[in-house]
Motif scaffolding. Structure first.
Motif, PDB file in Angstrom:
ATOM      1  N   LEU A 178       2.379   2.683  -2.302  1.00  0.00           N
ATOM      2  CA  LEU A 178       2.295   1.253  -2.643  1.00  0.00           C
ATOM      3  C   LEU A 178       3.706   0.674  -2.720  1.00  0.00           C
ATOM      4  N   ASP A 179       4.593   1.460  -3.248  1.00  0.00           N
ATOM      5  CA  ASP A 179       5.973   1.039  -3.472  1.00  0.00           C
ATOM      6  C   ASP A 179       6.775   1.110  -2.167  1.00  0.00           C
ATOM      7  N   LYS A 203       0.690   3.299   8.593  1.00  0.00           N
ATOM      8  CA  LYS A 203       0.223   2.084   7.951  1.00  0.00           C
ATOM      9  C   LYS A 203      -0.745   1.361   8.885  1.00  0.00           C
ATOM     10  N   ASN A 222      -2.962  -3.167   5.587  1.00  0.00           N
ATOM     11  CA  ASN A 222      -2.318  -3.023   4.282  1.00  0.00           C
ATOM     12  C   ASN A 222      -2.581  -1.683   3.626  1.00  0.00           C
ATOM     13  N   CYS A 267       6.073   1.795   0.969  1.00  0.00           N
ATOM     14  CA  CYS A 267       5.531   1.245   2.219  1.00  0.00           C
ATOM     15  C   CYS A 267       5.024  -0.185   2.027  1.00  0.00           C
ATOM     16  N   GLU A 268       5.214  -0.714   0.838  1.00  0.00           N
ATOM     17  CA  GLU A 268       4.742  -2.061   0.506  1.00  0.00           C
ATOM     18  C   GLU A 268       3.295  -2.279   0.947  1.00  0.00           C
ATOM     19  N   ARG A 278      -3.040  -1.936  -5.513  1.00  0.00           N
ATOM     20  CA  ARG A 278      -2.231  -2.883  -6.295  1.00  0.00           C
ATOM     21  C   ARG A 278      -3.128  -3.710  -7.202  1.00  0.00           C
ATOM     22  N   ASN A 307      -0.978  -2.410   0.119  1.00  0.00           N
ATOM     23  CA  ASN A 307      -1.887  -2.819  -0.961  1.00  0.00           C
ATOM     24  C   ASN A 307      -2.718  -1.645  -1.444  1.00  0.00           C
TER      25      ASN A 307
END
Ligand code: MN
Length: 326
Positions: A249-250, A227, A230, A252-253, A276, A255
């Motif tokens: 996206l999910d 990462k 973002n 690793c949160e 996102r 963008n």
């Protein structure tokens, strides 16, 4: 935006549909064209589209090309095909103004709208020659391509039971993730006969396999991905880069998620990029600009794009993307 209603398909004509092999949208375009015109169909991807179009010879007099973004190089094949066949191009990827002008000059029938998936455009175009039930197929593609809010899609989806659409969409979508070309061809054939995904042999089993694979990926991806601000990215071998990009996206949160696959011999990497909904940049446009600058090519939609770039430029590409999102 060009949307028109299809002229009557000549049932004595030899028809072929060339459509995108990769996902639900591409496969359903082929199924809808076959359902309306009894056409043959060829499924291809961006790596093989040139070769695929070259194989279309004078034995066809009506050619549909669906869900495949085009460039100048492909235009040459369009010119050749146009010499002996009527050509209809149905797509929803970014289309340069000059390309669209060229297509019009050549007399290609263009059905293009960025707001809809290609299957909804195909359904709308051939509507008069399709049974009501086939609108369900287009609805599956709209959800799968995340374009269920398109103006035509919205009206179409309202006609059917939403739960049934979602159930069949996800079975089909997960199954296609694991299907080889042969199985995809068989699935398209059955869909064009208006069989539902869950009725087609092998689809449910493959969808469950994919669901189990997703559980493993959910566990593993946070450890394997990198990462940078973002943007989360990871190399993938057996899974489709698009699936991985969405999962990033999910889990690793992030963008922006990037899944990529590297071809060691050709020293190129294929990237799928997903963003996102709050993203402020247009991924399709940025991807195309960055990829071209780095000796590759790419493009796509505002929140979903793809590129092929030299593997040596991968780091630069990701860093530049991170920079753009700051
Ligand atoms: Mn599509």
């Amino acid at each position: 935006m060009i949307v028109s209603q299809g002229s009557s398909p000549d049932l004595s004509a030899k028809v072929v549909c060339v459509s995108h092999l990769k996902d639900v949208d591409g496969c359903i375009c082929a199924a809808l064209v076959r359902c309306a015109t009894k056409s043959n169909f060829l499924l291809t991807d961006y790596g093989h589209i040139n070769e695929c179009l070259r194989n279309i010879q004078k034995n066809y007099d009506l050619v549909y090309i669906c869900d495949l973004g085009i460039n100048e190089i492909l235009l040459e094949e369009f010119v050749r095909i146009k010499q002996f066949a009527k050509l209809t191009y149905i797509d929803h990827h970014h289309l340069d103004g000059y390309l669209s002008e060229r297509l019009e000059e050549m007399g290609v029938e263009v059905v293009h709208d960025l707001r809809e998936c290609a299957s909804v455009l195909t359904f709308n175009f051939l509507n008069k020659f399709l049974p009501r039930e086939s609108g369900l197929l287009a609805s599956f593609a709209a959800f799968s391509d995340r374009m269920e809010n398109g103006p035509i899609a919205k009206r179409l989806i309202e006609r059917y039971d939403r739960d049934f659409i979602l159930f069949e969409t996800m079975l089909l979508s997960y199954a296609l993730e694991r299907a080889d070309v042969g199985l995809k061809r068989r699935v398209v054939h059955h869909l064009s006969e208006l069989e539902y995904p869950h009725q087609i042999e092998g689809v449910t089993e493959l969808a469950l396999e994919q669901a189990n694979r997703i559980i493993i990926l959910r566990r593993e991806l946070p450890n394997n991905a990198t990462k940078l601000d973002n943007v989360a990215y990871v190399e993938t071998r057996e899974d489709s880069p698009g699936t991985i990009a969405n999962l990033l996206l999910d889990v690793c949160e992030a963008n922006i998620g990037i899944g990529y696959h590297t071809n060691q011999q050709k020293q190129t990497s294929d990237l799928s990029i997903r963003g996102r909904s709050n993203l402020t940049i247009n991924l399709g446009r940025v991807t195309s600009q960055l990829a071209e600058k780095l000796g590759g090519f790419g493009g796509g939609h505002p929140r979903a794009s793809g590129a092929r770039i030299p593997t040596s430029a991968l780091k630069k590409f990701i860093q530049a993307l991170v920079h753009q999102t700051k």
